[in-house]
Design an enzyme around this catalytic site. Sequence first.
Site, PDB file in Angstrom:
ATOM      1  N   ASP A  24     -40.181  22.890  -7.101  1.00 28.32           N
ATOM      2  CA  ASP A  24     -40.616  22.262  -8.383  1.00 28.32           C
ATOM      3  C   ASP A  24     -41.538  21.661  -8.871  1.00 28.32           C
ATOM      4  O   ASP A  24     -41.122  21.367  -8.063  1.00 28.32           O
ATOM      5  CB  ASP A  24     -38.783  21.984  -8.728  1.00 28.32           C
ATOM      6  CG  ASP A  24     -39.072  21.905 -10.008  1.00 28.32           C
ATOM      7  OD1 ASP A  24     -39.962  21.711 -10.621  1.00 28.32           O
ATOM      8  OD2 ASP A  24     -37.670  22.337 -10.934  1.00 28.32           O
ATOM      9  N   SER A  79     -39.557  23.275 -16.345  1.00 26.38           N
ATOM     10  CA  SER A  79     -38.240  24.033 -15.980  1.00 26.38           C
ATOM     11  C   SER A  79     -37.426  24.731 -16.278  1.00 26.38           C
ATOM     12  O   SER A  79     -36.512  25.209 -15.491  1.00 26.38           O
ATOM     13  CB  SER A  79     -37.755  22.267 -15.130  1.00 26.38           C
ATOM     14  OG  SER A  79     -38.905  22.129 -14.011  1.00 26.38           O
ATOM     15  N   ASP A 190     -44.387  14.669 -19.830  1.00 22.47           N
ATOM     16  CA  ASP A 190     -44.933  15.895 -20.802  1.00 22.47           C
ATOM     17  C   ASP A 190     -45.782  15.950 -21.875  1.00 22.47           C
ATOM     18  O   ASP A 190     -46.436  16.894 -22.219  1.00 22.47           O
ATOM     19  CB  ASP A 190     -43.722  16.326 -21.782  1.00 22.47           C
ATOM     20  CG  ASP A 190     -42.696  16.857 -20.479  1.00 22.47           C
ATOM     21  OD1 ASP A 190     -43.244  16.975 -19.124  1.00 22.47           O
ATOM     22  OD2 ASP A 190     -41.443  16.752 -20.736  1.00 22.47           O
ATOM     23  N   ARG A 331     -34.508  20.628 -26.412  1.00 24.54           N
ATOM     24  CA  ARG A 331     -34.322  20.919 -25.205  1.00 24.54           C
ATOM     25  C   ARG A 331     -32.776  20.422 -25.214  1.00 24.54           C
ATOM     26  O   ARG A 331     -32.938  18.710 -25.658  1.00 24.54           O
ATOM     27  CB  ARG A 331     -35.317  20.940 -24.398  1.00 24.54           C
ATOM     28  CG  ARG A 331     -34.761  21.370 -22.964  1.00 24.54           C
ATOM     29  CD  ARG A 331     -36.029  21.551 -22.105  1.00 24.54           C
ATOM     30  NE  ARG A 331     -35.503  21.297 -20.703  1.00 24.54           N
ATOM     31  CZ  ARG A 331     -36.535  21.342 -19.725  1.00 24.54           C
ATOM     32  NH1 ARG A 331     -38.050  21.402 -19.791  1.00 24.54           N
ATOM     33  NH2 ARG A 331     -36.397  20.372 -18.432  1.00 24.54           N
ATOM     34  N   LYS A 409     -32.249  18.639 -10.783  1.00 26.32           N
ATOM     35  CA  LYS A 409     -32.350  20.064 -10.947  1.00 26.32           C
ATOM     36  C   LYS A 409     -31.207  21.279 -11.062  1.00 26.32           C
ATOM     37  O   LYS A 409     -30.977  21.935 -11.184  1.00 26.32           O
ATOM     38  CB  LYS A 409     -33.382  20.329 -10.154  1.00 26.32           C
ATOM     39  CG  LYS A 409     -34.740  19.465 -10.473  1.00 26.32           C
ATOM     40  CD  LYS A 409     -35.182  19.812 -11.776  1.00 26.32           C
ATOM     41  CE  LYS A 409     -36.688  18.771 -11.889  1.00 26.32           C
ATOM     42  NZ  LYS A 409     -37.310  19.518 -13.040  1.00 26.32           N
ATOM     43  N   ASP A 476     -41.532  18.232  -8.351  1.00 24.76           N
ATOM     44  CA  ASP A 476     -42.184  18.346 -10.347  1.00 24.76           C
ATOM     45  C   ASP A 476     -41.777  16.224 -10.568  1.00 24.76           C
ATOM     46  O   ASP A 476     -42.548  15.887 -11.269  1.00 24.76           O
ATOM     47  CB  ASP A 476     -40.485  18.992 -10.659  1.00 24.76           C
ATOM     48  CG  ASP A 476     -41.092  19.207 -12.391  1.00 24.76           C
ATOM     49  OD1 ASP A 476     -42.112  18.673 -12.984  1.00 24.76           O
ATOM     50  OD2 ASP A 476     -40.625  18.633 -12.987  1.00 24.76           O
ATOM     51  N   HIS A 480     -44.298  13.435 -11.710  1.00 25.18           N
ATOM     52  CA  HIS A 480     -44.314  13.032 -13.401  1.00 25.18           C
ATOM     53  C   HIS A 480     -44.615  11.663 -13.479  1.00 25.18           C
ATOM     54  O   HIS A 480     -45.505  11.470 -14.102  1.00 25.18           O
ATOM     55  CB  HIS A 480     -43.411  13.307 -13.877  1.00 25.18           C
ATOM     56  CG  HIS A 480     -42.988  14.206 -14.954  1.00 25.18           C
ATOM     57  ND1 HIS A 480     -43.933  15.328 -15.574  1.00 25.18           N
ATOM     58  CD2 HIS A 480     -41.751  15.716 -14.314  1.00 25.18           C
ATOM     59  CE1 HIS A 480     -43.336  16.817 -16.210  1.00 25.18           C
ATOM     60  NE2 HIS A 480     -42.362  16.503 -15.149  1.00 25.18           N
ATOM     61  N   ASP A 528     -41.303  27.383 -10.361  1.00 27.26           N
ATOM     62  CA  ASP A 528     -41.060  27.554 -12.191  1.00 27.26           C
ATOM     63  C   ASP A 528     -42.781  26.855 -12.466  1.00 27.26           C
ATOM     64  O   ASP A 528     -42.894  27.222 -14.050  1.00 27.26           O
ATOM     65  CB  ASP A 528     -39.752  26.442 -11.975  1.00 27.26           C
ATOM     66  CG  ASP A 528     -39.600  24.924 -11.976  1.00 27.26           C
ATOM     67  OD1 ASP A 528     -40.586  24.758 -11.265  1.00 27.26           O
ATOM     68  OD2 ASP A 528     -39.191  24.432 -12.780  1.00 27.26           O
ATOM     69  N   HIS A 529     -43.338  25.931 -12.198  1.00 25.07           N
ATOM     70  CA  HIS A 529     -44.862  25.658 -12.705  1.00 25.07           C
ATOM     71  C   HIS A 529     -44.840  24.416 -12.102  1.00 25.07           C
ATOM     72  O   HIS A 529     -44.743  24.850 -11.037  1.00 25.07           O
ATOM     73  CB  HIS A 529     -43.951  25.210 -14.143  1.00 25.07           C
ATOM     74  CG  HIS A 529     -43.445  23.738 -13.908  1.00 25.07           C
ATOM     75  ND1 HIS A 529     -43.691  22.654 -13.835  1.00 25.07           N
ATOM     76  CD2 HIS A 529     -41.635  23.737 -14.014  1.00 25.07           C
ATOM     77  CE1 HIS A 529     -42.977  21.570 -13.705  1.00 25.07           C
ATOM     78  NE2 HIS A 529     -41.385  22.813 -13.712  1.00 25.07           N
ATOM     79  N   HIS A 547     -47.055  18.803 -16.662  1.00 21.23           N
ATOM     80  CA  HIS A 547     -47.186  20.330 -16.253  1.00 21.23           C
ATOM     81  C   HIS A 547     -48.489  20.896 -15.755  1.00 21.23           C
ATOM     82  O   HIS A 547     -49.154  19.937 -17.417  1.00 21.23           O
ATOM     83  CB  HIS A 547     -45.933  21.187 -15.943  1.00 21.23           C
ATOM     84  CG  HIS A 547     -44.441  20.955 -16.171  1.00 21.23           C
ATOM     85  ND1 HIS A 547     -43.818  20.774 -17.257  1.00 21.23           N
ATOM     86  CD2 HIS A 547     -44.154  19.595 -15.763  1.00 21.23           C
ATOM     87  CE1 HIS A 547     -42.133  20.498 -16.779  1.00 21.23           C
ATOM     88  NE2 HIS A 547     -42.978  19.745 -15.522  1.00 21.23           N
TER      89      HIS A 547
END
Length: 605
Positions: A24, A79, A190, A331, A409, A476, A480, A528-529, A547
């Site tokens: 991730d 994600s 983000d 989300r 996750k 991930d 962050h 995933d990114h 990201h």
Amino acid sequence: MLAMPRSRLYPRLSFDCLILCILDGWGEASSACDAVATGNAIALAEAPTWRKLCGSRLQSLVATSGATVGLPAGQMGNSEVGHLHIGAGRVVQQSLQRINESISPPVYSSSPQNDFSGSFFTNPSLSNLATSMLQRAGSSEGARKSVMHIMGVFSDGGVHGHEDHLLALLRFFSRAGVETRLHAFLDGRDSSPCYSRAGLPRFLARCREVRLCPSDATPIFASICGRYYAMDRDNNWDRTKLAWRAIARADGEKEDCPEEALAKRYAAGKIEGRVVGKTIGKTIGKTIGKTIGESSYKSADTYSDEFVSPIVFPQHDGIFASDGIMFANFRSERMRQLASALSLPNEDFSAFDRGSYSPPRTIGSLFPYGEAFSKVIQAAFVPSQVSHTFGEQLSSAGIKQLRLAETEKYAHVTYFLNGGRELPFVGEERQLIPSPKVATYDITPAMSANEVTDALLSALQGGEYGVIVVNYANADMVGHSGKLGAAIAAIEAVDGCLSRLLGRKNGFNDKIVVEQDERKVAFMFFADHGNAETMRDISNGAPHTRHTCNPVRLIISSQPSSLLDPIVSLRASGSLIDIAPTALALLGLQPAAAMTGSSLLQWRD
């Protein structure tokens, strides 16, 4: 000559076990980017196992952002979106894009005060909420007006929500004649770490432009706080309670003006930073030596919107039963704790004592937050239905599967990978490894990666699963933080786990071996990114916490390696929707017609 796969022609690729190993946040930066200047933790880490994998014959670059995953052009992936598309094998238009298109023309236009042409402004559910508020206001006694409390992440990131949606909701309810207040959850993960410094004044200017407020915009805001408090998803109820108290009880630090409140905290250093410990310092020295001194990355320990403690403004007196609540985040998983504290009746809520608090009867959200809220929260949009997912097709084929991840996750390898399905499929088992209970993961960059690997090795040795999907969260979650040293340590921790997984059969490790007897095992390594490959904003040298739009690397290997001989190569590029068809081809299965992605395998004729 290459040919499309036919499982009956290539029975040797019907593996006994396929492992989808999702790294991730592990993106692939352009070779033209300077690793030091951009803070590429993956390139700067001591990661011999990953380096060896990168020399594998079968690899491809996979797109994870924008239109390839149902997002607006140029929008970074995340994600939720990533795992959804990994499992769906087709492009699924995302919530962000659906809401944006319903607001279109854009919220901010040449004549924004007269622009209500989008379907958003005639949405039946939103209209019902407004009508309920007006009826309640007409029947209420006393001087206090019923207030619609709009709340959500204040960000341009578009991962959990977007500030444009906050503005659209303010406009919708204000136009309907409903009194509104805004509770803003500052981002810093983000978005850029200090996004609100410029973003908040710009947002207030837009509010004045659309005539939501006079020149003094303070009355719009009821409270602000960092997402650290309002958007926890790991049962840190002490954080959620602080956000709840500010929102529901108007109990927080008192200030008069949002802009001045934030400016004061930045100047005084009251917005918490997370200091990297000595272990990380040693990692930096070991990995980069004299190329980068620790002092070069001191800005990574600076302050972030994420950690702004709850602030309450004078016009806010709490939430009353006659009020309404509108959740703007589309989300769900980072809103469920706060939403349960604000909306569930006492008999359904026990995380902390709410005293005499009584949830309002008028509560809405842009998208549903789960079955637990179906009776108390009215959603404005219906989620896209995704069937014939990767997991569903495995179940139909009688292949037993395991989903494995640590807490952070877990929803991604289960709910999102299954297209938004809560319950497991027949033959699908799930294993959750608890994430460390720390304030932020830069404190423990290894997270629970070793425990995840222990469980993975145990599952492999048991021999009962045909497919295992495992997620390593480190790149991930630590990415962050914006702290390069911690991200480097995270990459090195995962690399050690990959070494344990691959074992000496692939020449990676002489001590720990996965004993698989004669079973045929295939590995798909991908992300995933992107995230950890860019830890520094090259434009200003500040920490980069969000990201990226970079592709990710897909690497396929097997034990024994000769099983892959019928495959000439992988297509040079693809997108996340090609992962499931590729995995099914490795298993000798044809994907369902609903999957519009295609296998990346290129075969010998």
